[in-house]
Structure formats: C-alpha cells, structure tokens
Design an enzyme around this catalytic site. Structure first.
Site, PDB file in Angstrom:
ATOM      1  N   ALA A  12       0.807  -1.220   0.000  1.00  0.00           N
ATOM      2  CA  ALA A  12       0.000   0.000   0.000  1.00  0.00           C
ATOM      3  C   ALA A  12       0.844   1.276   0.000  1.00  0.00           C
ATOM      4  CB  ALA A  12      -0.938  -0.012   1.190  1.00  0.00           C
ATOM      5  N   PHE A  51      -2.556   1.080   5.043  1.00  0.00           N
ATOM      6  CA  PHE A  51      -3.415   0.493   6.074  1.00  0.00           C
ATOM      7  C   PHE A  51      -2.908   0.760   7.479  1.00  0.00           C
ATOM      8  CE2 PHE A  51      -4.052  -1.937   2.204  1.00  0.00           C
ATOM      9  CZ  PHE A  51      -5.430  -1.918   2.111  1.00  0.00           C
ATOM     10  N   ARG A  52      -1.590   0.531   7.707  1.00  0.00           N
ATOM     11  CA  ARG A  52      -1.116   0.432   9.087  1.00  0.00           C
ATOM     12  C   ARG A  52      -0.248   1.590   9.558  1.00  0.00           C
ATOM     13  NH1 ARG A  52      -1.507  -4.310   6.667  1.00  0.00           N
ATOM     14  NH2 ARG A  52      -2.898  -5.815   7.646  1.00  0.00           N
ATOM     15  N   GLN A 111       0.465  -6.246  -3.768  1.00  0.00           N
ATOM     16  CA  GLN A 111      -0.675  -6.521  -2.894  1.00  0.00           C
ATOM     17  C   GLN A 111      -1.776  -5.496  -3.141  1.00  0.00           C
ATOM     18  OE1 GLN A 111       1.081  -7.582   1.297  1.00  0.00           O
ATOM     19  NE2 GLN A 111       2.630  -6.469   0.156  1.00  0.00           N
ATOM     20  N   HIS A 145      -3.442  -9.903  -4.344  1.00  0.00           N
ATOM     21  CA  HIS A 145      -4.640  -9.709  -3.521  1.00  0.00           C
ATOM     22  C   HIS A 145      -5.852  -9.336  -4.370  1.00  0.00           C
ATOM     23  CE1 HIS A 145      -2.360  -9.114   0.552  1.00  0.00           C
ATOM     24  NE2 HIS A 145      -2.373 -10.355   0.120  1.00  0.00           N
TER      25      HIS A 145
HETATM   26  P1  OAD Z   1       0.658  -1.513   5.240  1.00  0.00           P
HETATM   27  O1  OAD Z   1      -0.200  -0.339   5.483  1.00  0.00           O
HETATM   28  O2  OAD Z   1       0.646  -2.605   6.246  1.00  0.00           O
HETATM   29  O3  OAD Z   1       2.175  -1.070   5.045  1.00  0.00           O
HETATM   30  C1  OAD Z   1       2.509   0.009   4.204  1.00  0.00           C
HETATM   31  C2  OAD Z   1       3.934   0.419   4.517  1.00  0.00           C
HETATM   32  O4  OAD Z   1       4.341   1.376   3.559  1.00  0.00           O
HETATM   33  C3  OAD Z   1       4.105   1.055   5.894  1.00  0.00           C
HETATM   34  O5  OAD Z   1       5.098   0.350   6.602  1.00  0.00           O
HETATM   35  C4  OAD Z   1       4.535   2.509   5.595  1.00  0.00           C
HETATM   36  O6  OAD Z   1       5.534   2.965   6.495  1.00  0.00           O
HETATM   37  C5  OAD Z   1       5.104   2.391   4.209  1.00  0.00           C
HETATM   38  N1  OAD Z   1       4.937   3.607   3.356  1.00  0.00           N
HETATM   39  C6  OAD Z   1       3.818   4.344   3.167  1.00  0.00           C
HETATM   40  N2  OAD Z   1       4.015   5.292   2.231  1.00  0.00           N
HETATM   41  C7  OAD Z   1       5.302   5.177   1.827  1.00  0.00           C
HETATM   42  C8  OAD Z   1       6.118   5.878   0.873  1.00  0.00           C
HETATM   43  N3  OAD Z   1       5.639   6.868   0.119  1.00  0.00           N
HETATM   44  N4  OAD Z   1       7.417   5.497   0.761  1.00  0.00           N
HETATM   45  C9  OAD Z   1       7.934   4.493   1.522  1.00  0.00           C
HETATM   46  N5  OAD Z   1       7.204   3.781   2.413  1.00  0.00           N
HETATM   47  C10 OAD Z   1       5.900   4.105   2.554  1.00  0.00           C
HETATM   48  O7  OAD Z   1       0.255  -2.072   3.775  1.00  0.00           O
HETATM   49  P2  OAD Z   1       0.545  -3.512   3.149  1.00  0.00           P
HETATM   50  O8  OAD Z   1       1.812  -4.076   3.642  1.00  0.00           O
HETATM   51  O9  OAD Z   1       0.354  -3.371   1.689  1.00  0.00           O
HETATM   52  O10 OAD Z   1      -4.879  -6.789   2.489  1.00  0.00           O
HETATM   53  O11 OAD Z   1      -0.654  -4.340   3.752  1.00  0.00           O
HETATM   54  C11 OAD Z   1      -0.810  -5.685   3.362  1.00  0.00           C
HETATM   55  C12 OAD Z   1      -2.268  -6.048   3.258  1.00  0.00           C
HETATM   56  O12 OAD Z   1      -2.945  -5.682   4.480  1.00  0.00           O
HETATM   57  C13 OAD Z   1      -3.032  -5.297   2.199  1.00  0.00           C
HETATM   58  O13 OAD Z   1      -2.897  -5.858   0.905  1.00  0.00           O
HETATM   59  C14 OAD Z   1      -4.453  -5.427   2.673  1.00  0.00           C
HETATM   60  C15 OAD Z   1      -4.230  -5.100   4.124  1.00  0.00           C
HETATM   61  O14 OAD Z   1      -5.192  -5.579   5.019  1.00  0.00           O
HETATM   62  C16 OAD Z   1      -6.150  -7.108   2.304  1.00  0.00           C
HETATM   63  O15 OAD Z   1      -7.015  -6.274   2.307  1.00  0.00           O
HETATM   64  C17 OAD Z   1      -6.402  -8.570   2.108  1.00  0.00           C
END
Ligand code: OAD
Length: 251
Positions: free
Chosen positions: A29, A40-41, A107, A125
């Site tokens: 994300a 998301f997190r 994802q 996903h």
């Molecule tokens: P997360 O929100 O868990 O992680 C996103 C990461 O990106 C965080 O650690 C941020 O620090 C980092 N970040 C954000 N913007 C950034 C930028 N411009 N440059 C560098 N880093 C950045 O998202 P995912 O890991 O994708 O699943 O989450 C995995 C899954 O959880 C998603 O696919 C979704 C969610 O629940 C489902 O819905 C099934």
C-alpha cells in the site's frame, strides 16, 4: 543515514539494477500513498481511521455486506481518483528504456502499476476491475460495484438475489492460485528483488521475497523498519518515488 551514505546507497542500487537481467518487485500500500491512496497500518493509514481489518473479512462480508459498502466509499474513491506517480513510472522505464525483464508482484488492488504501463503485474490480492456474485458466481463488470460503493448501497444480482463482491481478496479467502504461482516463479527468477511500501505483515504475500535465490540481491524501500531489514543488501527508509527515480536515473 547521512546524505553521503544515502548517495552511496543509491549508486549501489543503480549498480545492482545495471547488473540485473530480471528485476522483481513486491509492492504494498505504501507504493500508492504518493498517489493519494492511504495505506493500512501507518499513522495516516486506513486502519487508524476507525476502520479495521474486519471490513475485508469474508465472514463479516457474507453476514453484513452493508458494512463494507458503507465504509468503503472514501477509500475506493481515492483509488478511483489516483494516477501513477514517478516511482511507478521509474519501474516502467526499467523495462521500456533499459530492457530489463520486470515482474511486479503487488498486494495493491488499485491498478496503478498497470496504468503506469507495466505489462507483467501480478495482483496477488486481486483486483477491483471485476466482480462476482456470491450466490451464483456470475461475473460482473467493475462499474456495477463502483456505482454501489459510491451510493453506499449493496449491489444485488437481479437473477439470484446474491450479493456482488469485487474480486479483491478478503481475509479468509484464498489468493488467486495462478497469479500467486506466477509471483513465486518471478521471485525465483529475480536477479534483484525490490520490496517497496509494505509492512510485510500479511502472509502469504509477505513470504514471497524469501523465495529469492541466494545469489540475488534484496533491496527494501519503506518509511518504517520491517522484519526483513536485517537480511537486505540495501535498506532505504525514505519515500519510494524519490528512491526509485534516483536509482533508475543513475542507470
Ligand atoms: P501496510 O499499510 O501494512 O504497510 C505500508 C507500509 O508502507 C508502511 O510500513 C509505511 O511505512 C510504508 N509507506 C507508506 N508510504 C510510503 C512511501 N511513500 N514510501 C515508503 N514507504 C511508505 O500495507 P501492506 O503491507 O500493503 O490486504 O498491507 C498488506 C495487506 O494488508 C493489504 O494488501 C491489505 C491489508 O489488510 C487485504 O485487504 C487482504
């Protein structure tokens, strides 16, 4: 990291890319935040805004689909308005200008990699570009779900009365088998794996980089530390657009 260290690491990243024939990405994300889609997190993430993982839980969806269709409007609205940023375009340049074989395992369900012109995108996903009826399995075009999301109403199949759901993978559902198998192969084929914008907290996608060959390189780009930082050849705790643009410019 001082500015000097960062410059050195960026030239190393460019050098790794120069040496590589096959470059495989795993994006999350964080890849889309600079296009205006929240992750998301992190602190500004979707799960900090009163919405939790339940919204993407298939058991909750099947019992109370109105929850998803009421809460999803803002999030999906931001996806609809988003356009690729220069980080997405840097990945495209890798294969269009530098003739690398590029696989993008993502994802993300927002199609920004595809919009940026990447041809081998593996959305592990799922995708918002199609949908199915939970009752009879009939397929529907994306618009059917988009209209419902905007209206905050539950789209029903006229024929069987079933609820229509976008083809994004919810917690409790299997990942698309052929897409995930292709993502596994892309990891094994990689001379360099670049993991960008994911907290690596959701499996099995988070386990993909572990499939890379021992002789391949691993580069991580994420604002915050992840569990894989210790094993990476290079780690950038910086913005993805800045790092990818600089690394590809340096090729
Ligand atoms: P997360 O929100 O868990 O992680 C996103 C990461 O990106 C965080 O650690 C941020 O620090 C980092 N970040 C954000 N913007 C950034 C930028 N411009 N440059 C560098 N880093 C950045 O998202 P995912 O890991 O994708 O699943 O989450 C995995 C899954 O959880 C998603 O696919 C979704 C969610 O629940 C489902 O819905 C099934």
């Amino acid at each position: 990291m001082t500015n000097n260290d960062k410059e050195k690491n960026l030239s190393r990243f460019s050098e790794y890319l120069r040496q590589a024939r096959v470059v495989t990405f795993l994006t999350g994300a964080g890849m889309s935040t600079e296009s205006g889609v929240p992750d998301f997190r992190s602190n500004q993430g979707l799960y900090q805004s009163g919405i939790n993982e339940e919204i993407f839980d298939i058991r909750v969806f099947d019992r109370r689909p109105e929850r998803f269709y009421q809460l999803a409007a803002d999030f999906f609205g931001s996806i609809r308005a988003a356009v690729p940023h220069k980080g997405h375009l840097a990945i495209t340049r890798l294969h269009e200008r530098f003739e690398k074989t590029v696989h993008v395992c993502t994802q993300n369900i927002d199609s920004l990699h595809q919009d940026a012109g990447n041809t081998d995108v593996l959305p592990v996903h799922g995708t918002l570009t199609s949908s199915h009826c939970r009752g009879c399995g009939e397929a529907f075009p994306a618009e059917r779900v988009w209209d419902a999301i905007q209206a905050r109403s539950v789209p029903l199949h006229q024929g069987c009365g079933g609820v229509i759901k976008p083809d994004v993978v919810f917690f409790g559902e299997s990942l698309p088998e052929a897409v995930f198998a292709a993502a596994e192969r892309a990891m094994v084929a990689a001379d360099i794996v670049v993991v960008a914008g994911t907290s690596l907290s959701v499996y099995p996608a988070a386990g993909l980089p572990a499939l890379r060959r021992p002789d391949s390189r691993l580069v991580l780009i994420n604002h915050t530390p992840t569990q894989m930082d210790v094993e990476a050849d290079l780690v950038f705790h910086s913005a993805i657009s800045e790092v990818l643009t600089a690394a590809v410019d340096g090729l």
